[in-house]
Enzyme design. Structure first.
Site, PDB file in Angstrom:
ATOM      1  N   ARG A  13      -6.860   4.352   9.220  1.00 49.97           N
ATOM      2  CA  ARG A  13      -6.081   3.115   9.026  1.00 49.97           C
ATOM      3  C   ARG A  13      -5.349   3.153   7.678  1.00 49.97           C
ATOM      4  O   ARG A  13      -4.150   3.384   7.615  1.00 49.97           O
ATOM      5  CB  ARG A  13      -7.010   1.892   9.135  1.00 49.97           C
ATOM      6  CG  ARG A  13      -6.279   0.562   9.307  1.00 49.97           C
ATOM      7  CD  ARG A  13      -5.703  -0.037   8.040  1.00 49.97           C
ATOM      8  NE  ARG A  13      -6.699  -0.261   7.000  1.00 49.97           N
ATOM      9  CZ  ARG A  13      -6.387  -0.621   5.765  1.00 49.97           C
ATOM     10  NH1 ARG A  13      -5.132  -0.789   5.401  1.00 49.97           N
ATOM     11  NH2 ARG A  13      -7.323  -0.791   4.846  1.00 49.97           N
ATOM     12  N   ASP A  14      -6.060   2.992   6.596  1.00 48.48           N
ATOM     13  CA  ASP A  14      -5.386   2.916   5.291  1.00 48.48           C
ATOM     14  C   ASP A  14      -4.729   4.254   4.963  1.00 48.48           C
ATOM     15  O   ASP A  14      -3.683   4.311   4.323  1.00 48.48           O
ATOM     16  CB  ASP A  14      -6.402   2.535   4.201  1.00 48.48           C
ATOM     17  CG  ASP A  14      -5.772   1.817   3.022  1.00 48.48           C
ATOM     18  OD1 ASP A  14      -4.525   1.746   2.963  1.00 48.48           O
ATOM     19  OD2 ASP A  14      -6.516   1.328   2.161  1.00 48.48           O
ATOM     20  N   HIS A 205     -12.998  -0.732  -3.188  1.00 54.24           N
ATOM     21  CA  HIS A 205     -11.891  -0.089  -2.444  1.00 54.24           C
ATOM     22  C   HIS A 205     -10.853   0.313  -3.489  1.00 54.24           C
ATOM     23  O   HIS A 205     -10.013  -0.496  -3.874  1.00 54.24           O
ATOM     24  CB  HIS A 205     -11.351  -1.104  -1.433  1.00 54.24           C
ATOM     25  CG  HIS A 205     -10.194  -0.644  -0.601  1.00 54.24           C
ATOM     26  ND1 HIS A 205     -10.288  -0.422   0.757  1.00 54.24           N
ATOM     27  CD2 HIS A 205      -8.892  -0.386  -0.913  1.00 54.24           C
ATOM     28  CE1 HIS A 205      -9.111  -0.061   1.238  1.00 54.24           C
ATOM     29  NE2 HIS A 205      -8.230  -0.037   0.241  1.00 54.24           N
ATOM     30  N   HIS A 207      -7.839   2.566  -4.901  1.00 57.39           N
ATOM     31  CA  HIS A 207      -6.754   3.533  -4.744  1.00 57.39           C
ATOM     32  C   HIS A 207      -6.709   4.358  -6.030  1.00 57.39           C
ATOM     33  O   HIS A 207      -7.189   3.920  -7.083  1.00 57.39           O
ATOM     34  CB  HIS A 207      -5.438   2.807  -4.456  1.00 57.39           C
ATOM     35  CG  HIS A 207      -5.389   2.274  -3.047  1.00 57.39           C
ATOM     36  ND1 HIS A 207      -4.618   2.847  -2.060  1.00 57.39           N
ATOM     37  CD2 HIS A 207      -6.049   1.252  -2.457  1.00 57.39           C
ATOM     38  CE1 HIS A 207      -4.806   2.179  -0.920  1.00 57.39           C
ATOM     39  NE2 HIS A 207      -5.663   1.200  -1.134  1.00 57.39           N
ATOM     40  N   CYS A 238      -0.392   1.269   0.619  1.00 57.27           N
ATOM     41  CA  CYS A 238       0.058   0.129   1.399  1.00 57.27           C
ATOM     42  C   CYS A 238       1.574   0.064   1.341  1.00 57.27           C
ATOM     43  O   CYS A 238       2.158   0.075   0.250  1.00 57.27           O
ATOM     44  CB  CYS A 238      -0.543  -1.166   0.845  1.00 57.27           C
ATOM     45  SG  CYS A 238       0.076  -2.614   1.698  1.00 57.27           S
ATOM     46  N   ASN A 247      -5.524   6.525  -1.296  1.00 62.36           N
ATOM     47  CA  ASN A 247      -6.873   6.027  -1.525  1.00 62.36           C
ATOM     48  C   ASN A 247      -7.686   7.140  -2.163  1.00 62.36           C
ATOM     49  O   ASN A 247      -7.381   8.317  -2.010  1.00 62.36           O
ATOM     50  CB  ASN A 247      -7.520   5.686  -0.185  1.00 62.36           C
ATOM     51  CG  ASN A 247      -6.921   4.447   0.409  1.00 62.36           C
ATOM     52  OD1 ASN A 247      -7.450   3.369   0.223  1.00 62.36           O
ATOM     53  ND2 ASN A 247      -5.809   4.586   1.113  1.00 62.36           N
TER      54      ASN A 247
END
Ligand code: HMG
Ligand code: MG
Length: 284
Positions: A13-14, A205, A207, A238, A247
């Site tokens: 996903r990310d 989370h 990055h 993003c 990430n």
């Protein structure tokens, strides 16, 4: 304090949402199927967001239908509104995530809504998920810095954490969306967030734009957090956060925390293979 660390794998996903090349559902499925062999408890595999906003994630239902589910793995997807939730439920996800921002600038850019409006939209998602018995994870973005508003006051993060807890999320992941956090700003942010919820319910989370993600993991470990989101191959970012690089890489977090003596239950060999596959999905 626990000597186990869980890595929440967000690569499909990310990691992939920000890639310029359209990655086929078959490629995503191959990556997820490999990741499913690595020992993760949770893998984020899709987003049920507007395809106008994030075309790369438009095939979430196809991905969920095509992948091979492994018992014991919870397959997660992002759901920004009830429509997304319904799509995710129809695709038989095991859990969903709602995602808010601690800063107004990013909330507007990412969700076309103020923070208050976005939380209002999540209410029906949380209610429907509760009725359906589907666990909901919460995200807070821009927990230290916002690409539009600059430094973010820790109290603003704590307020959103408190809302997500009160609304029924089982865990809140704290996102340094643009990787500008430092151990000092992460620590100050956690000091405030921990007033709202204990460390067992918070995840980091980070990055890795400035190469400080692992130091920020250390700052969070010192505060008692034991869940970290990461993406194999260090892919990601993003599309609505200018300057958001990848990430933190799963393989880097794994080596780092195991070097510190934590157990993860993950198979480093499978993760190395998945990282190579993920990096191979980038345009050459
Ligand atoms: P909007 O344009 O204000 O809303 O977007 P809308 O209701 O006018 O919808 C626009 C169009 O999308 C409409 O289609 C809707 O039907 C459709 P049209 O009528 O024009 O043909 N639509 C949908 N289609 C499919 N699924 C849906 C859906 N909802 C509406 N769920 C909206 C508001 C929230 C939809 C939009 O802003 C959006 O999708 N944003 C998501 C952005 C995103 O996915 N960003 C990346 C994930 S967040 C992230 O990466 C951060 C994180 O990693 C943590 C961190 O690092 O900090 C989690
Ligand atoms: Mg992110």
């Amino acid at each position: 304090m626990s000597n186990r660390v869980e890595i929440f794998e967000a690569g499909p996903r990310d990691g992939l949402q920000n890639e310029k090349r359209m990655i086929s559902a078959a490629e995503k499925i191959a990556l997820i199927d490999l990741l499913s062999q690595a020992g993760f408890r949770r893998i984020e595999v899709a987003s049920f967001v507007s395809p106008k906003w994030v075309p790369q994630m438009a095939d979430g239902a196809e991905v969920l239908a095509g992948m091979t589910r492994v018992r014991g793995v919870s397959y997660a997807a992002l759901t920004p509104n009830l429509r997304g939730y319904e799509g995710a439920r129809a695709a038989k996800v095991d859990e969903v995530s709602v995602f808010a921002s601690a800063s107004e600038g990013f909330s507007r850019a990412n969700l076309n809504a103020t923070i208050a409006e976005s939380l209002e939209r999540f209410g029906p998602v949380l209610k429907a998920a509760k009725d359906d018995g589907i666990p909901v994870r919460g995200y807070v973005s821009c927990v230290t810095d916002c690409p539009f508003d600059g430094p973010v006051p820790p109290g603003d993060v704590a307020r959103v954490v408190g809302w997500l807890r009160g609304a029924g999320c089982y865990e809140v992941s704290l996102g340094d969306t643009i990787g500008q956090g430092t151990p000092e700003t992460v620590d100050a942010m956690l000091d405030a967030a921990l007033n709202e919820w204990d460390a067992a319910h918070l995840a980091g989370h980070f990055h890795d734009t400035n190469g400080r993600a692992l130091e920020n993991v250390d700052a969070a470990l010192a505060r008692g957090l034991r869940v970290f989101d990461a993406c194999v191959g260090g892919l990601g970012g993003c599309p609505y956060a200018p300057g958001a690089a990848g990430n933190v890489a799963t393989e880097a977090v794994l080596a780092h925390v195991e070097g510190l003596g934590f157990q993860t239950g993950l198979d480093a060999g499978v993760i190395a293979d998945a990282a190579q596959m993920a990096r191979g999905m980038r345009p050459h």
